[in-house]
Design a protein around this motif. Structure first.
Motif, PDB file in Angstrom:
ATOM      1  N   THR A   1      20.799 -16.350  13.477  1.00  6.00           N
ATOM      2  CA  THR A   1      20.212 -15.493  11.822  1.00  6.00           C
ATOM      3  C   THR A   1      19.834 -14.010  12.205  1.00  6.00           C
ATOM      4  O   THR A   1      19.503 -13.862  13.369  1.00  6.00           O
ATOM      5  N   THR A   2      19.653 -13.135  11.271  1.00  9.48           N
ATOM      6  CA  THR A   2      18.628 -11.654  11.264  1.00  9.48           C
ATOM      7  C   THR A   2      17.492 -11.802  11.505  1.00  9.48           C
ATOM      8  O   THR A   2      17.216 -10.642  12.085  1.00  9.48           O
ATOM      9  N   SER A   3      17.391 -12.525  11.517  1.00  5.96           N
ATOM     10  CA  SER A   3      15.439 -13.355  11.871  1.00  5.96           C
ATOM     11  C   SER A   3      14.822 -13.114  13.756  1.00  5.96           C
ATOM     12  O   SER A   3      13.971 -12.514  13.893  1.00  5.96           O
ATOM     13  N   ALA A   4      16.075 -13.883  13.819  1.00  9.12           N
ATOM     14  CA  ALA A   4      16.107 -13.303  15.440  1.00  9.12           C
ATOM     15  C   ALA A   4      16.255 -12.260  16.517  1.00  9.12           C
ATOM     16  O   ALA A   4      16.478 -11.367  16.047  1.00  9.12           O
ATOM     17  N   SER A   5      14.557 -12.013  17.468  1.00 14.61           N
ATOM     18  CA  SER A   5      14.693 -10.841  17.863  1.00 14.61           C
ATOM     19  C   SER A   5      13.734 -10.445  18.914  1.00 14.61           C
ATOM     20  O   SER A   5      14.086 -11.800  19.719  1.00 14.61           O
ATOM     21  N   ALA A   6      13.877  -9.894  19.865  1.00 18.45           N
ATOM     22  CA  ALA A   6      13.226  -9.767  20.940  1.00 18.45           C
ATOM     23  C   ALA A   6      12.003 -10.473  21.233  1.00 18.45           C
ATOM     24  O   ALA A   6      12.080 -11.234  21.976  1.00 18.45           O
ATOM     25  N   SER A   7      11.387 -10.261  20.134  1.00 19.29           N
ATOM     26  CA  SER A   7       9.882 -10.493  19.832  1.00 19.29           C
ATOM     27  C   SER A   7       9.962 -11.805  19.052  1.00 19.29           C
ATOM     28  O   SER A   7       8.559 -13.104  19.954  1.00 19.29           O
TER      29      SER A   7
ATOM     30  N   ARG B   1      28.922 -10.446   8.993  1.00 20.05           N
ATOM     31  CA  ARG B   1      27.664 -11.266   8.246  1.00 20.05           C
ATOM     32  C   ARG B   1      28.111 -11.517   7.860  1.00 20.05           C
ATOM     33  O   ARG B   1      28.482 -11.389   6.045  1.00 20.05           O
TER      34      ARG B   1
ATOM     35  N   PRO C   1      17.893 -10.430  24.331  1.00 15.96           N
ATOM     36  CA  PRO C   1      16.218 -10.586  23.876  1.00 15.96           C
ATOM     37  C   PRO C   1      16.991 -11.553  22.168  1.00 15.96           C
ATOM     38  O   PRO C   1      15.399 -12.026  22.672  1.00 15.96           O
ATOM     39  N   GLU C   2      17.594 -11.177  21.802  1.00 13.12           N
ATOM     40  CA  GLU C   2      17.515 -12.309  20.535  1.00 13.12           C
ATOM     41  C   GLU C   2      17.586 -13.706  20.715  1.00 13.12           C
ATOM     42  O   GLU C   2      16.940 -14.473  20.103  1.00 13.12           O
TER      43      GLU C   2
ATOM     44  N   PRO D   1      12.716 -14.975  19.397  1.00 14.47           N
ATOM     45  CA  PRO D   1      13.907 -14.908  20.149  1.00 14.47           C
ATOM     46  C   PRO D   1      14.725 -16.589  19.633  1.00 14.47           C
ATOM     47  O   PRO D   1      13.611 -17.538  19.286  1.00 14.47           O
TER      48      PRO D   1
END
Length: 246
Positions: A30-36, A8, A137-138, A38
């Motif tokens: 970024t840490t904010s990227a996610s499957a919900s 990180r 997924p991200e 992307p």
């Protein structure tokens, strides 16, 4: 794709090293990227100097993109870094050095030998990397390409429908056949040109820009040499991707 490392960075960016077959690469997000939620992806092109040498500039570009909400990734090009050397490329580089040291025009034969095999090898590898990255997924589309070798960017823009926009760095030798491929490019383009680039044929760069078939294309020229791209040029490129990838 196998991830081999993760760290990180101090600005909330996660850097992950990976291996795709035998090809090393790096993914930043970024840490904010996610499957919900992307992150759209930008592929970072670079010259054949090797990832270790290019790393400071690549990570700076990745951090800049991450601040705008983009994930970025790059791979080691054929014959670079610890990848097996290409004998034909080494001969072409030697011929290029001889002509440049003698202040002679670089012949089309040398440019073809230097660039075309690299494009033929590198583009399918970029496409394989894109397959693997978009399976995460991200990471989501649409996808952009940013950087050089400009001939690699041209070929990708022609053959890869998942790439929606590109920022291309003028400054590398371009085989004449690539001008014909440039006429097939239709995605939005933003081209960066250093006006006093010591290793670049300025007129050839202008002719290549004229050849691109894109209805939306812009040329951003700055004074200075090859490594003197100003910070604000990166800001303009980020705005370009913000328009086309979000």
């Amino acid at each position: 794709m196998q991830f081999t490392s993760e760290q990180r960075l101090d600005d909330g960016v996660i850097e992950r090293g990976f291996i795709l077959g035998e090809i090393p690469g790096i993914l930043w997000m970024t840490t904010s990227a996610s499957a919900s939620a992307p992150a759209p992806l930008i592929l970072l092109g670079h010259p054949t100097l090797g990832l270790s040498k290019m790393y400071p500039r690549l990570v700076a570009r990745a951090r800049h993109a991450a601040a705008e909400g983009f994930a970025t990734a790059t791979i080691e090009l054929p014959g670079s870094g610890d990848r097996p050397r290409r004998a034909a490329a080494a001969r072409a580089h030697a011929d290029l050095r001889r002509e440049m040291e003698a202040n002679e025009p670089v012949s089309d034969e040398i440019v073809d030998a230097l660039v075309l095999p690299l494009v033929d090898e590198a583009v399918p590898e970029w496409q394989a990397a894109l397959d693997a990255l978009l399976s995460l997924p991200e990471i989501g589309g649409p996808v952009g390409y940013s950087g050089g070798v400009i001939s690699i960017g041209i070929r990708l823009a022609v053959v890869e429908p998942r790439i929606a926009a590109a920022v291309l760095f003028a400054g590398s030798f371009v085989p004449r056949v690539m001008f014909e491929e440039a006429r097939q490019v239709t995605i939005p383009l933003h081209v960066l040109l250093q006006w006093d680039d010591e290793g670049n044929d300025r007129q050839a760069a202008l002719d290549l820009f004229d050849a691109f078939g894109s209805k939306e294309k812009s040329l951003h020229a700055n004074m200075g040499g090859h490594a003197g791209v100003p910070q604000f040029a990166g800001d303009v490129a980020a705005q370009f991707f913000d328009r086309h990838l979000k």
